[in-house]
Design a protein around this motif. Structure first.
Motif, short mmCIF file in Angstrom:
data_model
loop_
_atom_site.label_atom_id
_atom_site.label_comp_id
_atom_site.label_asym_id
_atom_site.label_seq_id
_atom_site.Cartn_x
_atom_site.Cartn_y
_atom_site.Cartn_z
N ASN A 143 4.67 2.61 4.47
CA ASN A 143 4.79 2.46 3.02
C ASN A 143 5.77 3.50 2.49
OD1 ASN A 143 4.26 1.49 0.47
ND2 ASN A 143 2.08 1.97 0.49
N LEU A 148 -1.34 4.63 -9.74
CA LEU A 148 -0.76 5.18 -8.51
C LEU A 148 0.75 5.19 -8.61
CD1 LEU A 148 -2.83 3.18 -5.87
CD2 LEU A 148 -3.18 5.55 -6.54
N THR A 149 1.37 6.06 -7.84
CA THR A 149 2.84 6.06 -7.76
C THR A 149 3.25 5.66 -6.35
OG1 THR A 149 3.03 8.35 -6.98
CG2 THR A 149 2.94 8.00 -9.37
N LEU A 150 4.47 5.16 -6.26
CA LEU A 150 5.05 4.86 -4.95
C LEU A 150 6.55 5.07 -5.08
CD1 LEU A 150 4.31 3.70 -2.13
CD2 LEU A 150 5.07 1.49 -2.99
N PHE A 174 -6.57 5.89 2.46
CA PHE A 174 -6.27 4.53 2.01
C PHE A 174 -4.93 4.06 2.59
CE2 PHE A 174 -5.32 1.56 -1.64
CZ PHE A 174 -6.33 0.67 -1.31
N GLY A 179 3.57 8.23 -2.15
CA GLY A 179 2.97 8.30 -3.48
C GLY A 179 1.48 8.49 -3.42
N GLY A 180 0.86 8.44 -4.58
CA GLY A 180 -0.59 8.62 -4.64
C GLY A 180 -1.06 8.61 -6.08
N LYS A 181 -2.23 9.19 -6.29
CA LYS A 181 -2.85 9.13 -7.63
C LYS A 181 -2.19 10.10 -8.61
CE LYS A 181 -7.29 8.28 -5.48
NZ LYS A 181 -6.68 8.64 -4.19
N TRP A 224 1.87 -3.24 3.57
CA TRP A 224 0.99 -3.97 2.64
C TRP A 224 1.58 -5.36 2.42
CZ3 TRP A 224 -3.70 -2.50 1.06
CH2 TRP A 224 -4.03 -1.15 1.11
N LYS A 264 1.17 6.16 7.23
CA LYS A 264 0.03 6.88 6.68
C LYS A 264 -0.94 7.17 7.83
CE LYS A 264 -1.95 8.01 2.70
NZ LYS A 264 -2.68 7.08 1.86
N MET A 286 0.43 0.24 -10.03
CA MET A 286 1.28 1.07 -9.17
C MET A 286 2.69 1.13 -9.75
SD MET A 286 1.66 0.79 -5.08
CE MET A 286 2.94 -0.42 -4.90
N ASP A 333 1.88 -7.23 -0.08
CA ASP A 333 2.65 -7.50 -1.31
C ASP A 333 4.13 -7.10 -1.17
OD1 ASP A 333 0.89 -4.91 -1.49
OD2 ASP A 333 2.70 -4.43 -2.60
N ASP A 334 4.40 -6.18 -0.22
CA ASP A 334 5.74 -5.58 -0.17
C ASP A 334 6.86 -6.60 0.00
OD1 ASP A 334 4.15 -3.39 -0.29
OD2 ASP A 334 4.99 -2.37 1.46
N PHE A 354 -2.38 -4.81 -9.46
CA PHE A 354 -3.20 -5.39 -8.40
C PHE A 354 -4.61 -5.62 -8.91
CE2 PHE A 354 -0.20 -2.57 -6.03
CZ PHE A 354 0.52 -3.57 -5.41
P1 6OG Z 1 -3.44 7.79 -1.95
O1 6OG Z 1 -4.51 7.21 -2.82
O2 6OG Z 1 -3.76 7.71 -0.49
O3 6OG Z 1 -2.18 6.86 -2.18
N1 6OG Z 1 -0.69 1.62 -2.38
C1 6OG Z 1 -0.05 0.47 -2.11
N2 6OG Z 1 1.22 0.26 -1.75
C2 6OG Z 1 1.60 -1.02 -1.58
N3 6OG Z 1 2.88 -1.24 -1.23
N4 6OG Z 1 0.77 -2.08 -1.75
C3 6OG Z 1 -0.51 -1.89 -2.11
O4 6OG Z 1 -1.25 -3.00 -2.23
C4 6OG Z 1 -0.97 -0.57 -2.32
N5 6OG Z 1 -2.15 -0.02 -2.71
C5 6OG Z 1 -1.94 1.32 -2.73
C6 6OG Z 1 0.01 3.68 -3.55
C7 6OG Z 1 -2.16 5.50 -1.90
C8 6OG Z 1 -0.75 5.08 -1.79
O5 6OG Z 1 -0.75 3.72 -1.37
C9 6OG Z 1 -0.04 2.94 -2.28
C10 6OG Z 1 0.02 5.11 -3.10
O6 6OG Z 1 1.37 5.51 -2.89
C11 6OG Z 1 -2.54 -3.06 -2.61
O7 6OG Z 1 -2.97 9.12 -2.39
#
Ligand code: 6OG
Length: 256
Positions: free
Chosen positions: A31, A5-7, A25, A34-36, A114, A21, A80, A116-117, A70
Motif C-alpha cells: 500500500n 485515514l490518510t494515504l 490493519f 498513511g494512517g489515522k 487492497w 505492511k 481515506m 479498491d486500488d 468506504f
Molecule cells: P493504520 O490504521 O494501520 O493505517 N487503508 C486502506 N488503503 C487502501 N488502499 N484501501 C483500503 O480499503 C484501506 N483501508 C485502510 C489507510 C491504515 C492504512 O491503511 C490504509 C492507512 O494508510 C479498505 O495506521
C-alpha cells in the motif's frame, strides 16, 4: 463512527514506491503510506507524519488527490484522504511497521493490494483528482464501487447550462430514437438540437415543455442534421428521460 485515514502515494514517471505492511490493519498487503489522523493535527499534517514514521522520508511536493469513502455492511465508515508526492528528502528505509519497495508503473502488484486500488490508481497515475465510494463485505470483497474524476468549480463554470422551451418536436425520419427539437432560448434565440429521447417521449408530449440544455457544446451532425447543444436526460429502462425545471422559468435562464 467515521474514521479518517490518510494515504500518501509516492511515484515518479516510471516507478511507484509501495510499502509492505508488517503488522496491524492491512498486514501482508502492499500500500501507500498513511494512517489515522490524530487529535490536534490537520489531515495534511497527519499524511506527512505517517510518511516520516513509516519510511523516514519528507515529501516536498505533497498534493491532495482525492477522497475515498468506504462503507461496510456493518456500517463502519472510513474516509481515506489520498495524497501524492514525487520529490522527497531522505532515503526510504525499513521501519518495524513497513518495508518499502519500488515497482515499475506497469507492473503494480494489484493482487497483493487492497481490492479498491485497481479502480482508483488509473486516476492517480493519470494526474487526475478523484473521488470514490466503495461498499465492502468484510474487508476483502467489493460489492459496489464508483470512482470519478473531480472537477473544480472553474471547470464547472465552463458549461453554459440553460433552460430552453421546446417550440417544435418531430421524429427524425429513419431513426427510432432521434427527435429534432426547436428551442426557444429567450431574446429571440432559436436553436435546433437532435436528441435521442424518442423512446421514452413522443413529440406531442414535448411541445411547450421546458428542458435543460448544455448550450455551449460544440455542434454535431446527427443523421445529416446539426445539433446545436445537448439536452440533459436521465437513463431509464425506457430510454433517456428529460430533466425539467420544477416551475416554469424564463427561457434562456442560466443554471448554476
Ligand atoms: P493504520 O490504521 O494501520 O493505517 N487503508 C486502506 N488503503 C487502501 N488502499 N484501501 C483500503 O480499503 C484501506 N483501508 C485502510 C489507510 C491504515 C492504512 O491503511 C490504509 C492507512 O494508510 C479498505 O495506521
Amino acid at each position: 463512527m467515521k474514521k479518517i485515514l490518510t494515504l500518501c502515494m509516492v511515484y515518479d514517471d516510471s516507478r511507484i514506491l509501495l510499502g509492505m505492511k508488517k503488522r496491524g490493519f492491512g498486514a501482508g498487503k502492499f500500500n501507500g503510506f498513511g494512517g489515522k489522523v490524530q487529535e490536534g493535527e490537520t489531515i495534511e499534517e497527519a499524511a506527512q507524519r505517517e510518511l516520516k514514521e513509516e519510511i523516514g522520508i519528507v515529501a516536498e511536493d505533497m498534493r491532495k488527490r482525492g477522497i475515498l469513502h468506504f462503507r461496510g455492511e456493518d456500517a463502519e465508515f472510513l474516509e481515506m484522504h489520498v495524497f501524492s508526492a514525487s520529490k522527497f528528502e531522505g532515503e526510504p528505509k525499513e521501519s518495524e511497521e513497513m518495508a518499502s519497495e519500488w515497482f515499475l508503473r506497469d507492473s503494480i502488484p494489484f493482487e497483493k493490494m487492497w481490492p479498491d486500488d485497481k479502480f482508483w490508481f488509473p486516476f492517480l497515475l493519470a494526474e487526475k483528482n478523484f473521488q470514490g465510494h466503495f461498499l465492502f463485505r468484510r474487508h476483502d470483497e467489493i460489492l459496489s464501487h464508483r470512482v470519478v474524476e473531480t472537477v473544480t468549480f472553474d471547470d464547472f463554470k465552463k458549461l453554459d447550462l440553460r433552460v430552453a422551451k421546446i417550440i417544435l418536436a418531430e421524429r427524425v425520419r429513419g431513426s427510432e430514437k432521434l427527435l429534432r427539437l426547436e428551442l426557444d432560448l429567450g431574446n429571440g434565440e432559436i436553436r435546433q438540437i437532435v436528441a435521442g429521447i424518442g423512446k421514452a417521449h413522443t413529440p406531442e408530449e414535448l411541445m411547450g415543455r421546458e428542458i435543460v440544455i448544455v448550450a455551449n457544446l460544440e455542434p454535431r451532425i446527427l443523421m445529416g442534421l446539426e445539433s446545436q447543444g445537448m439536452l440533459m436526460a436521465a437513463d431509464s429502462v425506457e430510454g433517456p428521460v428529460i430533466l425539467v425545471p420544477a416551475h416554469e422559468v424564463l427561457p434562456g435562464t442560466q443554471i448554476r
